[in-house]
Design a protein around this motif. Sequence first.
Motif, PDB file in Angstrom:
ATOM      1  N   SER A  26       0.826  -1.226   0.030  1.00  0.00           N
ATOM      2  CA  SER A  26       0.011  -0.062  -0.056  1.00  0.00           C
ATOM      3  C   SER A  26       0.967   1.178   0.055  1.00  0.00           C
ATOM      4  O   SER A  26       1.974   1.038   0.107  1.00  0.00           O
ATOM      5  N   ASP A  27       0.333   2.498  -0.160  1.00  0.00           N
ATOM      6  CA  ASP A  27       1.001   3.692  -0.339  1.00  0.00           C
ATOM      7  C   ASP A  27       1.762   3.722   1.044  1.00  0.00           C
ATOM      8  O   ASP A  27       2.976   4.263   1.132  1.00  0.00           O
ATOM      9  N   LEU A  84       5.593   5.013  -6.422  1.00  0.00           N
ATOM     10  CA  LEU A  84       4.337   5.261  -6.365  1.00  0.00           C
ATOM     11  C   LEU A  84       3.661   5.614  -7.861  1.00  0.00           C
ATOM     12  O   LEU A  84       2.232   5.090  -8.136  1.00  0.00           O
ATOM     13  N   LYS A 113       2.936   2.490  -9.158  1.00  0.00           N
ATOM     14  CA  LYS A 113       1.999   1.657  -8.833  1.00  0.00           C
ATOM     15  C   LYS A 113       0.640   2.215  -9.429  1.00  0.00           C
ATOM     16  O   LYS A 113      -0.341   1.543  -9.510  1.00  0.00           O
ATOM     17  N   HIS A 114       0.439   3.586  -9.686  1.00  0.00           N
ATOM     18  CA  HIS A 114      -0.855   4.218  -9.920  1.00  0.00           C
ATOM     19  C   HIS A 114      -0.854   4.662 -11.226  1.00  0.00           C
ATOM     20  O   HIS A 114      -1.814   5.064 -11.603  1.00  0.00           O
ATOM     21  N   ASN A 115      -0.017   4.109 -12.074  1.00  0.00           N
ATOM     22  CA  ASN A 115       0.226   4.344 -13.471  1.00  0.00           C
ATOM     23  C   ASN A 115      -0.080   5.857 -13.806  1.00  0.00           C
ATOM     24  O   ASN A 115      -0.826   6.640 -14.311  1.00  0.00           O
ATOM     25  N   SER A 116       0.787   6.449 -12.873  1.00  0.00           N
ATOM     26  CA  SER A 116       0.968   8.172 -12.927  1.00  0.00           C
ATOM     27  C   SER A 116       2.077   8.751 -13.088  1.00  0.00           C
ATOM     28  O   SER A 116       3.003   7.957 -13.426  1.00  0.00           O
ATOM     29  N   LYS A 147       2.564  14.409 -10.388  1.00  0.00           N
ATOM     30  CA  LYS A 147       1.184  14.039  -9.819  1.00  0.00           C
ATOM     31  C   LYS A 147       1.180  13.488  -8.540  1.00  0.00           C
ATOM     32  O   LYS A 147       0.404  13.846  -7.513  1.00  0.00           O
ATOM     33  N   GLU A 148       2.161  12.431  -8.241  1.00  0.00           N
ATOM     34  CA  GLU A 148       2.248  11.919  -6.772  1.00  0.00           C
ATOM     35  C   GLU A 148       2.702  12.921  -5.839  1.00  0.00           C
ATOM     36  O   GLU A 148       2.206  12.836  -4.867  1.00  0.00           O
ATOM     37  N   LYS A 201      -0.113  15.188  -4.781  1.00  0.00           N
ATOM     38  CA  LYS A 201      -0.926  14.860  -3.981  1.00  0.00           C
ATOM     39  C   LYS A 201      -0.639  14.719  -2.465  1.00  0.00           C
ATOM     40  O   LYS A 201      -1.432  14.892  -1.489  1.00  0.00           O
ATOM     41  N   TYR A 258      -4.559   8.792   5.288  1.00  0.00           N
ATOM     42  CA  TYR A 258      -5.042   7.524   4.772  1.00  0.00           C
ATOM     43  C   TYR A 258      -6.042   6.917   5.965  1.00  0.00           C
ATOM     44  O   TYR A 258      -6.007   7.334   7.138  1.00  0.00           O
TER      45      TYR A 258
END
Length: 600
Positions: free
Chosen positions: A433-434, A477, A480-483, A487-488, A491, A502
């Motif tokens: 997880s993140d 990250l 993992k998020h296809n970003s 952008k990460e 966020k 979270y």
Amino acid sequence: MLSAGLSKKLEGIEKAARQGAKVRRLLNIMTNNLELWELAYAKIYANDGALTKGTDNVTQDGYSDERAKNLMTLLKEERNTSKPARRTYIPKADGRKRPLGIPSGDNKLIQEVARSLLERIYEGIFKDTSHGFRPGKSCHTALDEIRRTWNGVNWIIEFDIKGYFDNIDHDILVKCLEKRIDDRKFIKLIKTMLKAGYMEEWTYHSTHSGTPQGGVISPILANIYLHELDEFMEETTKGFNKGIQRKMNPKYKHHEYQISKRRKAIDGLNANPEGNAEAIKKLKSEIALLDTERKGFPSREPLDENYKRLRYCRYADDFVIGVIGSKQDAERIFTQVKMFLKEQLNLEISEAKSVIRYSRERIPFLGYDITLYSGERTVKIIRSGRHTTLQSLSQKVSLLVPEKKIVAFCDSKGYGHYDRVESTKRTALLALSDAEIISTYNAELRGFTNFYRLTVAARSRFDKLYYIAQGSMFKTLAAKHNSSMKKEAAKLRVGQDYILRYESGKGIKELKVWKPKDLKVSPLREAWFDIVQDTRKITMARVEITRRLHANTCEYCGKDQGYVEVHHAKKAERPQRKRIMAIPNDSTKEENTGAMYRMP
């Protein structure tokens, strides 16, 4: 808590040792106090090797009063309880393998009881210069001692003992023990531990030297052996040190005299300042020039033959000696120590690794580099009723983190290329997880930088490493998020920090991304010791485990079986709320912060 009777006996041991008397009836205490065995079990039951089998397949599973009483009976009857260790090999950083001995579960228990008694005897007499494997001591306390007390050292001597733990002479070690212990049966027990040997590929190998393979008693036996060196160095230091302070530097003193003469001349001319203006101006100009030249010299003689000091610091078998004196002094000390190790302790030094270095060089010790730099400063003083300055001689100790350690750490964690300042994603973390990904980076960086917190300008020293690690985290990250990294980062951005919010069972939580400014570099404190002074470790590990032993019922499975199943203390087999029950009492502070980084 210990019973009043046992507490009195243990206090008597400590008192006798401090007064120089020999301690007696140690085996009698071992074999007549079940509390000692319960405390020993409480100390070792949650260690990583508690369930690792030795040559007889006995582990810490199935502990009971009956098992301890049986071992006590065997010791009373002087039967050999020491079984050979099972030898295996573990990889080293350089690709080679290091032998590791795995003792029997019963042997670990017996050794821990004996170790606790030896600690009572020796902890009060060990020297302050010894820092390895001792409560309240660590590599940080050793380095801090050097940082505080080694200023002004001219030469530093490195010593490397060849295969120390494997080459301890058994006869010499027994003689060392007999200086403090008058108990034939206890000494005999230590001898059987030393001679137990090891099994490798079902072949028995006897041990004629060295401490017990993988034994919990080995560290204190190694310290007892080198306590002889500590005492020798204490006496050598007393004989070497001389003088109260360095004599005045002749050049500095000459300039000071010339300045004083001109100031007195000005005092005489001040009776008629207007008529003597030109003369006063000339004298002041000369004073300014002399003062500038004077500042180029230290006020005290750097190599004063009548002022000498010796410094010494040891962590286990690693030790260094600092010399305030000439190189000839350092060479003489080097020879004396080398001869003492050979003639009195039967130990050889590595000639290639044992060297004398000028203190301005970088000397490796306990994963750091030690060096001294010029810290000359001008001190304002009053002399003969006048305000003047003094050029103080100040060679300051500086602790540095070796560049190769940072590069190796960056490479081993897969952050990227340190020299090219390139980050890479970590594919192995994509399934997490993140919060777990960020926690992994936080724990790794916190553990590594905490070890090097004593280094000069520690926070800024790790900026480059942090930049690469941060880039690696955002790339991971993003993958993992296809970003994208941008952008990460956006966020997580909260003001000047990156914070992940979270959901958890207790609502919304925040996880801050660690950065160098969070590194605590305040003066040395208890939290930096190897032994954690956390009361939960005592009240909820040692005391709690002894209560559970007496209950004879497992609170997890409900069996009324009369013995303890250690696997119930393992993380994978207990709920989160009960994990505190199995906190090892000797975990390090790095473990408390979620990371462990052992001395490189």
